[in-house]
Design a protein around this motif. Structure first.
Motif, PDB file in Angstrom:
ATOM      1  N   PHE A  65      22.425  13.083 -17.327  1.00 46.20           N
ATOM      2  CA  PHE A  65      23.315  12.126 -17.971  1.00 46.20           C
ATOM      3  C   PHE A  65      24.785  12.381 -17.671  1.00 46.20           C
ATOM      4  O   PHE A  65      25.627  11.579 -18.059  1.00 46.20           O
ATOM      5  N   ILE A  66      25.106  13.508 -17.011  1.00 45.24           N
ATOM      6  CA  ILE A  66      26.514  13.761 -16.677  1.00 45.24           C
ATOM      7  C   ILE A  66      26.885  12.880 -15.492  1.00 45.24           C
ATOM      8  O   ILE A  66      26.263  12.983 -14.432  1.00 45.24           O
ATOM      9  N   PRO A  67      27.884  12.045 -15.600  1.00 47.65           N
ATOM     10  CA  PRO A  67      28.165  11.095 -14.509  1.00 47.65           C
ATOM     11  C   PRO A  67      28.988  11.707 -13.392  1.00 47.65           C
ATOM     12  O   PRO A  67      30.121  11.300 -13.143  1.00 47.65           O
ATOM     13  N   LEU A  68      28.437  12.710 -12.707  1.00 46.61           N
ATOM     14  CA  LEU A  68      29.151  13.302 -11.580  1.00 46.61           C
ATOM     15  C   LEU A  68      28.996  12.437 -10.333  1.00 46.61           C
ATOM     16  O   LEU A  68      29.940  12.224  -9.588  1.00 46.61           O
ATOM     17  N   CYS A 121      25.944  16.819 -22.402  1.00 47.72           N
ATOM     18  CA  CYS A 121      24.734  16.024 -22.205  1.00 47.72           C
ATOM     19  C   CYS A 121      24.327  15.319 -23.488  1.00 47.72           C
ATOM     20  O   CYS A 121      23.866  14.169 -23.449  1.00 47.72           O
ATOM     21  N   ILE A 122      24.487  16.008 -24.636  1.00 41.95           N
ATOM     22  CA  ILE A 122      24.162  15.353 -25.915  1.00 41.95           C
ATOM     23  C   ILE A 122      25.050  14.141 -26.121  1.00 41.95           C
ATOM     24  O   ILE A 122      24.585  13.054 -26.500  1.00 41.95           O
ATOM     25  N   ILE A 123      26.366  14.311 -25.830  1.00 40.18           N
ATOM     26  CA  ILE A 123      27.291  13.196 -26.066  1.00 40.18           C
ATOM     27  C   ILE A 123      26.988  12.045 -25.110  1.00 40.18           C
ATOM     28  O   ILE A 123      26.919  10.884 -25.517  1.00 40.18           O
ATOM     29  N   LEU A 124      26.764  12.377 -23.831  1.00 42.41           N
ATOM     30  CA  LEU A 124      26.634  11.311 -22.836  1.00 42.41           C
ATOM     31  C   LEU A 124      25.251  10.665 -22.839  1.00 42.41           C
ATOM     32  O   LEU A 124      25.082   9.604 -22.253  1.00 42.41           O
ATOM     33  N   SER A 125      24.260  11.314 -23.465  1.00 45.54           N
ATOM     34  CA  SER A 125      22.957  10.665 -23.504  1.00 45.54           C
ATOM     35  C   SER A 125      22.881   9.607 -24.603  1.00 45.54           C
ATOM     36  O   SER A 125      21.827   9.008 -24.796  1.00 45.54           O
ATOM     37  N   LEU A 126      23.976   9.429 -25.344  1.00 46.36           N
ATOM     38  CA  LEU A 126      24.155   8.286 -26.262  1.00 46.36           C
ATOM     39  C   LEU A 126      23.060   8.212 -27.324  1.00 46.36           C
ATOM     40  O   LEU A 126      22.287   7.276 -27.395  1.00 46.36           O
ATOM     41  N   GLY A 127      23.003   9.269 -28.130  1.00 44.89           N
ATOM     42  CA  GLY A 127      22.107   9.219 -29.263  1.00 44.89           C
ATOM     43  C   GLY A 127      20.719   9.750 -29.016  1.00 44.89           C
ATOM     44  O   GLY A 127      19.979   9.981 -29.958  1.00 44.89           O
ATOM     45  N   ALA A 128      20.342   9.958 -27.739  1.00 51.42           N
ATOM     46  CA  ALA A 128      19.018  10.496 -27.472  1.00 51.42           C
ATOM     47  C   ALA A 128      18.960  11.989 -27.751  1.00 51.42           C
ATOM     48  O   ALA A 128      17.866  12.528 -27.904  1.00 51.42           O
TER      49      ALA A 128
END
Lengths: 164, 81
Positions: A114-117, A99-106
């Motif tokens: 934010f996980i694109p399932l 989630c940290i990685i996929l939330s793009l800096g937030a």
């Protein structure tokens, strides 16, 4: 196993009793199915990973009570328990870091949306909760099984205790 | 909430708690603690807190009783005077 070994049992039930063995052999799959239901159902009602993991471990405790700790305990080696404990923690932390990685800096730890399932934010959140609950359930199941075995099993005096 | 049911359950819980610390058979004390946890789960459910009651029934009446019996199998059953 020989019958004089089973009737000692160190005061514990089972170990050759056909009624106890048959009933527990019938009950254990239903207890495990109920535990999986509790884990999956935990997002939308009572239950969750902790309770489901405890119920799953209770089925293993029932196996040990019915079949004796020496025969049933050989099927749960200590290395496998430790591997399951680590696996659950890694699932939990891995979903959070994803989630940290996929939330793009937030830097939103464990914000499952934010996980694109799927394509919807709320459905992603529901599926992410289920993933984390599975991790919690695996860890709690392995920890409680490990605690029970370490409490009940005399490993060092096992060879001395079996021949008497 | 039914206050009569609450009163009966809480009275039974107090009786069982006092009995479990006065009995000298440790296996009986473990069984009384299991009954205590089960009645406590009934109190939680009766107070509309199903999640806490579920946890109490699974952990208190299930896992803790098994742990205490496993610990008792490594020691003596009767408490010394």
């Amino acid at each position: 196993m020989n019958p004089e070994n089973s009737e000692i049992g160190k005061g514990r039930a089972g170990g050759g009793d056909v009624i106890v063995e048959t009933v527990s052999r019938l009950m254990v799959p239903f207890i495990q199915l109920f535990a999986l239901y509790v884990i999956i159902h935990g997002a939308g009602g009572p239950g969750g990973g902790f309770q489901g993991g405890v119920i799953f471990a209770a089925s293993f405790v029932l196996l040990v009570i019915a079949f004796g700790i020496v025969d049933a305990g050989d099927r749960f080696p200590e290395a496998a328990n430790i591997a399951f404990i680590s696996l659950g923690v890694y699932i939990f932390a891995g979903v959070g870091l994803l989630c940290i990685i996929l939330s793009l800096g937030a830097a939103q730890y464990l914000n499952y949306g934010f996980i694109p399932l799927t394509t919807h934010f709320e459905e992603n959140r529901a599926l992410g909760i289920d993933l984390v609950e599975v991790g919690i359930g695996i860890t709690v199941m392995a920890v409680i099984t490990s605690i029970f075995f370490n409490l009940a099993w005399k490993r060092e005096s096992e060879e001395g205790g079996r021949e008497e | 909430m039914i206050w009569q049911l609450d009163l009966i359950l809480l009275f039974l819980i107090v009786v069982i708690a006092i009995a479990s610390i006065t009995v000298r058979d440790l296996l009986s004390a473990i069984m009384l603690l299991g009954a205590y946890s089960f009645l406590m789960a009934m109190v939680w459910v009766e107070m509309h807190s199903v999640d806490v009651g579920f946890t109490e029934a699974a952990v208190g009446a299930g896992a803790t009783t098994a742990f205490l019996i496993a610990a008792l199998s490594r020691t003596v059953r009767w408490e010394k005077k």
